[in-house]
Write an enzyme that holds these catalytic residues in place. Structure first.
Site, PDB file in Angstrom:
ATOM      1  CD  GLN A  90      -7.597   8.533   0.743  1.00 32.75           C
ATOM      2  OE1 GLN A  90      -6.778   8.122   1.571  1.00 32.75           O
ATOM      3  NE2 GLN A  90      -7.234   9.326  -0.260  1.00 32.75           N
ATOM      4  CG  HIS A 157      -2.968  10.139   2.823  1.00 32.71           C
ATOM      5  ND1 HIS A 157      -1.815  10.833   2.511  1.00 32.71           N
ATOM      6  CD2 HIS A 157      -3.598   9.943   1.633  1.00 32.71           C
ATOM      7  CE1 HIS A 157      -1.766  11.050   1.212  1.00 32.71           C
ATOM      8  NE2 HIS A 157      -2.843  10.523   0.657  1.00 32.71           N
ATOM      9  CD  GLU A 237       8.610   5.551  -1.176  1.00 30.86           C
ATOM     10  OE1 GLU A 237       9.138   6.669  -1.319  1.00 30.86           O
ATOM     11  OE2 GLU A 237       8.484   4.991  -0.062  1.00 30.86           O
ATOM     12  CE1 TYR A 247      11.784   2.054   4.556  1.00 34.20           C
ATOM     13  CE2 TYR A 247      11.450   2.583   6.863  1.00 34.20           C
ATOM     14  CZ  TYR A 247      11.863   1.703   5.890  1.00 34.20           C
ATOM     15  OH  TYR A 247      12.367   0.474   6.252  1.00 34.20           O
TER      16      TYR A 247
END
Length: 368
Positions: A90, A157, A237, A247
């Site tokens: 990624q 990520h 989300e 969170y």
């Protein structure tokens, strides 16, 4: 808690007009398109797009480390002065933001994110600031102003989305958990945080924590910061980001681990900020824009983002800081990496590219 099956939730929501909130999923309804799609180019692995304020020009990044300046007439100009990037998994060249400049300026301030590696092969995201010469399509004086700490193994990520604060003095940056879980709750780590800093990178602070992989970050006209976050299985989300908010990741989530292990759901009084909307099954949000244009008046004030695994454009109806009816989901037939609003209020969309497939640039205008 026991979750209502996806199909039943969609039917009940459609019949009763249930509002989306932290108490239930927000799967959305498939709607007929109110827009026409025009293909406007192809890129190897496009990741982000940003319009140069006050012009019809736009900057488009490619994960491989390539960047183009797109002129108002559609011409693509390769850009020079770019950093070396680690294009793996990624990682690669990521987001781009262009600061406002006086009318007629030929040079503008530009912010870029990308992934670098250290001598041991550990990787992390970085944020750089430089000057974009609109005449020569060159980036000059590019300097790193923030580094994701610590660098770790793996190639996932990174998040590294940029949002320029309306005050003109600060910017926000999303920093993913790098698939390491626990650091998202560690105040000594940048991982799993949303970070605020001055425009020169000074005074960085963890604005919020407990994030997994926030791939969309944008301000609404009232100055509220929002994020879309790629959660675990069944836990994507839409969040209203508040200073000091936790969170919950990885302690709570409305999803579960990919191997089926459960994660405690968000619950009232648990001390964590619950999402305003969440999706089960997952749709993999990859971007975010808070729509303010005139071309689609029915969407003014709403959140719009691309879905990767969901292969769709998603519109979440917002009433201030509240998510309303189930989202409108418009199938696009491809993974959608980026959505941007043009100065004329039309939308531009980048499909996700990769080995063996190009990612198209699409122009969305109101249907006749």
């Amino acid at each position: 808690m026991v979750r209502t099956p996806f199909a039943l939730v969609a039917v009940v929501a459609a019949l009763t007009g249930l509002a989306a909130c932290s108490a239930g999923p927000h799967p959305g309804t498939t709607s007929s398109r109110p827009f026409t799609v025009t293909a406007a180019g192809e890129f190897a692995a496009p990741w982000a797009m940003a319009f140069v304020p006050g012009t019809g020009q736009a900057v488009i990044t490619d994960k491989s480390g390539v960047m183009h300046l797109r002129e108002a007439d559609g011409r693509l100009r390769p850009m020079s002065g770019l950093p070396a990037v680690v294009d793996r998994g990624q990682g690669g060249l990521g987001d781009v933001a262009v600061a406002p400049a006086p009318a007629g300026a030929t040079a503008v301030r530009i912010y870029l994110t990308w992934v670098e590696a250290d001598a041991a092969g550990l990787t992390g995201a970085v944020l750089g600031r430089g000057t974009l010469d609109l005449t020569t399509a060159a980036v000059t004086n590019l300097a790193v102003i923030w580094r994701q700490t610590p660098k770790v193994s793996g190639d996932g990520h990174f998040s590294h989305r940029i949002a320029l604060e309306p005050d003109g003095q600060h910017l926000f940056l999303s920093s993913g958990d790098r698939q390491k879980f626990g650091p998202a709750q560690d105040p000594a780590s940048d991982l799993g945080k949303i970070i605020r800093m001055r425009l020169d990178g000074s005074d960085p602070q963890h604005w919020s924590l407990g994030h997994r992989n926030p791939l969309g970050l944008a301000f609404d006209p009232a100055g509220r910061l929002w994020s879309t976050e790629m959660g675990p299985k069944g836990g994507d989300e839409l969040n209203l980001v508040t200073h000091g908010g936790n969170y919950g990741w990885p302690r709570v989530s409305n999803g579960s681990h990919y191997d089926g292990r459960p994660i405690p759901d968000h619950a009232p009084g648990d001390g964590y900020v619950a999402p305003l909307a969440w999706w089960d099954p997952s749709i993999s949000p990859g971007s975010l824009v808070m729509y303010t244009g005139e071309a689609f008046p029915q969407w003014r004030g709403d959140a719009i983002f691309g879905a990767l695994s969901g292969e769709a454009l998603v519109v979440v109806d917002l009433d201030g800081a509240t998510a309303g009816r189930p989202a409108d989901i418009y199938p696009m037939g491809a993974r959608i990496r980026e959505v941007e609003q043009a100065p004329d209020g039309s939308l531009w969309v980048l499909e996700d590219g990769g080995p063996g497939r190009a990612g198209r640039l699409l122009h969305l205008t109101p249907a006749g």
